[in-house]
Motif scaffolding. Sequence first.
Motif, short mmCIF file in Angstrom:
data_model
loop_
_atom_site.label_atom_id
_atom_site.label_comp_id
_atom_site.label_asym_id
_atom_site.label_seq_id
_atom_site.Cartn_x
_atom_site.Cartn_y
_atom_site.Cartn_z
N ALA A 122 -2.51 2.93 -10.69
CA ALA A 122 -1.95 4.07 -9.95
C ALA A 122 -1.05 4.94 -10.84
N PRO B 271 0.81 -1.23 0.00
CA PRO B 271 0.00 0.00 0.00
C PRO B 271 0.84 1.27 0.00
N VAL B 272 2.00 1.23 0.66
CA VAL B 272 2.90 2.39 0.65
C VAL B 272 3.41 2.61 -0.78
N GLU C 122 -3.10 -3.02 -9.73
CA GLU C 122 -3.20 -1.83 -8.86
C GLU C 122 -2.11 -0.82 -9.20
N LEU D 168 -10.14 9.01 -8.31
CA LEU D 168 -10.28 9.19 -6.86
C LEU D 168 -11.73 9.37 -6.45
N TYR E 170 1.37 6.51 -7.18
CA TYR E 170 0.31 7.46 -7.54
C TYR E 170 0.80 8.89 -7.39
N GLN E 171 1.46 9.19 -6.27
CA GLN E 171 1.92 10.57 -6.03
C GLN E 171 2.97 10.99 -7.06
N ARG F 272 0.71 3.98 -3.10
CA ARG F 272 0.50 5.41 -2.80
C ARG F 272 1.61 6.26 -3.41
N MET F 273 2.86 5.81 -3.29
CA MET F 273 3.97 6.61 -3.80
C MET F 273 3.98 6.63 -5.33
#
Length: 303
Positions: free
Chosen positions: A256, A221-222, A252, A301, A228-229, A225-226
Motif C-alpha cells: 500500500a 482494512p481501514v 499488505e 489498482l 494507501y491514500q 486504506r489510509m
Amino acid sequence: MANLSVNICGVPFKNPVTVASGTFGFGREFSDFYDLSRLGGIMVKGLTPAKRDGNKPPRIAETPLGMLNSVGLQNPGVDAFIKTELPWLRQFDTNIIANITGTTPEEYAEMVEKLCDARVDMIEINVSCPNVKEGGALFGASVKGITDVVSACRKVSTLPLIVKLSPNVTDIAEMARAAEGAGADSISLINTLLGMRIDLATRKPILGNNLGGLSGPAVKPVAVRMVYQVAQAVKLPIIGMGGIMTAEDAEEFLLAGASVISVGTANLVDPFAALKVLEGLERKLDSTGEAVCDIIGAVTLNS
Ligand code: SIN
C-alpha cells in the motif's frame, strides 16, 4: 538472503519491522523473549513532559478481533526516559524512536530539544492519542493543530520527525499534507479508532474513561486504506500500522506504500509477534527473490 534493509529520512533500518508505541513499553519485558537487536526499530511508550499515572481503570476492553484501550499516556516523563530507559535501550543494535505528546506546541518543542540532545534516532510526534483531555488527538483533528505542533518541533529539531496521524478525521490525506507542509520528515499511521463498549449489567461504559481507542485486526482494512491514500498524497516515507498480526499483513501495508511497518496489539497477544512477522517476511522475500524496496507501494489498482 533477501535484502530487508530500508532507509527513511537518512536513517538506516536493517529491516522494516518495528514495534508500535504503547504496545512494547520500553522493551524490558520483551527482552526476556528475544534479542531486540533483531528489530528494525522500537517506538517507545508515549512520553509527556512530566510523569503521568494515566486514566482510571478499567483501561482495556476486549472487542471482536481487537481491543479498546484508554491508558491515558501513563509514562515516567521524558527526563526519566532519557536518564533511565534510553541508556538501557542503547545496548541493542536497533533504532530507538521516541513518541511524544504535549498539551501545547511549546511543550512538544521542549521535549524535541531534550530528545535531540539525548540522541534518539527519530522522534514520533503523537497528535493522535484519543485518551487525554488536552493535546494529543485534539491537535491531530485539524490542519491548524497539526501545523502548529509540527512547525514548533521543526524549528528546534536536528532529528527526523515522524508525525503520527489519527484515523478519526474525515480526510486523512489533508492531514498528511498539513504535516508535510509544516516540515515533517515521515508520517506514521494509524493510531486507534475512537470506540466504546457498554456493560449490560451496569449500563455503564466498560472503560473507566468511557471512550477508548480501538486497535487490532479489526482496524487493518481501514489502516491499509489510509496508508494507501497518504502514500498518494505526500512524498514522505510512511510507517504503517494497524492490526498487523502476520507477515502477510505486513506485506499488505508495504504494498500500500509503507516503507516501514509497526507491530502493535499483536505484541500483547504473543510476545514473539514482531519477530514472527520479521521471519515470515524474510521467508517470503527469500522465496520471491525480491528486496523489501521492490514491494513498497507496488499495489496496482483494478481498472
Ligand atoms: C494511551 O496511552 O492512552 C494510548 C496512546 C495513544 O493512543 O497514542
